[in-house]
Design an enzyme around this catalytic site. Structure first.
Site, mmCIF file in Angstrom:
data_model
loop_
_atom_site.group_PDB
_atom_site.id
_atom_site.type_symbol
_atom_site.label_atom_id
_atom_site.label_comp_id
_atom_site.label_asym_id
_atom_site.label_seq_id
_atom_site.Cartn_x
_atom_site.Cartn_y
_atom_site.Cartn_z
ATOM 1 N N GLY A 47 48.417 41.107 41.489
ATOM 2 C CA GLY A 47 48.378 41.703 43.103
ATOM 3 C C GLY A 47 47.182 42.375 43.550
ATOM 4 O O GLY A 47 47.390 43.049 44.524
ATOM 5 N N HIS A 48 46.511 42.677 42.578
ATOM 6 C CA HIS A 48 45.377 43.921 42.884
ATOM 7 C C HIS A 48 43.941 43.246 42.555
ATOM 8 O O HIS A 48 43.404 43.696 41.525
ATOM 9 C CB HIS A 48 45.418 45.132 42.136
ATOM 10 C CG HIS A 48 44.893 46.439 42.815
ATOM 11 N ND1 HIS A 48 43.646 46.656 42.336
ATOM 12 C CD2 HIS A 48 45.100 47.159 43.644
ATOM 13 C CE1 HIS A 48 43.248 47.649 43.165
ATOM 14 N NE2 HIS A 48 44.269 47.964 43.866
ATOM 15 N N PHE A 49 43.234 42.450 43.143
ATOM 16 C CA PHE A 49 43.720 41.441 44.134
ATOM 17 C C PHE A 49 43.475 40.026 43.800
ATOM 18 O O PHE A 49 42.613 40.030 42.893
ATOM 19 C CB PHE A 49 42.841 41.915 45.484
ATOM 20 C CG PHE A 49 42.840 43.316 45.664
ATOM 21 C CD1 PHE A 49 44.046 43.589 46.579
ATOM 22 C CD2 PHE A 49 41.897 44.203 45.306
ATOM 23 C CE1 PHE A 49 43.875 45.106 47.255
ATOM 24 C CE2 PHE A 49 41.953 45.564 45.797
ATOM 25 C CZ PHE A 49 42.957 45.874 46.715
#
Length: 140
Positions: A47-49
């Site tokens: 999720g990052h990224f």
């Protein structure tokens, strides 16, 4: 020198939050140099990224805090205790950390008074500073 299994005997962190793979040098209660191999398989990269994976700065800081904890929790009187992050000063992020990088984590304990202490940490990749900070901790 300590491998990850020896590190786990000192600090209580475990996957996915154990951010120290190896200790390459230790001066008990004074100074530690450790390594974190940053893999594309780290859970935070989902999720990052997804399109531009970068290790979150707070996790670089946490890796430094865990490294400092190794210095103080390896002292006989502190074995079995936990180090808690109590404060951060003068923190700067200067370089992105990406999959494939190896973080070199260095923490020098600059003050200890009872269960409270302060360490100066520097995280580098290929000799370039990624993060530097003064970390205050409490031992319980």
């Amino acid at each position: 020198m300590m491998d990850v299994e020896q590190v786990k005997e000192i600090i209580p962190h475990r996957y996915p939050f154990l951010l120290v793979d190896k200790v390459v040098e230790i001066q008990e209660g004074e100074k530690v140099t450790a390594l974190k191999n940053v893999s594309v398989n780290e859970p935070f990269f989902q999720g990052h990224f997804p399109e531009y994976p970068v290790m979150p700065g707070v996790l670089i800081l946490e890796a430094l805090a865990q490294t400092g904890a190794i210095a103080v929790l390896n002292i006989e009187e502190n074995k079995g205790k936990i180090g808690f992050l109590a404060g951060v000063d003068k923190c700067r992020f200067k370089r992105q950390v990406k999959p494939g990088d190896q973080l070199n984590l260095q923490v020098e304990i600059i003050r200890m008074k009872g269960p409270i202490g302060k360490g100066k940490g520097i995280a580098t990749v290929d000799g370039e500073v990624a993060c530097e900070a003064e970390i205050t901790f409490a031992i319980k």
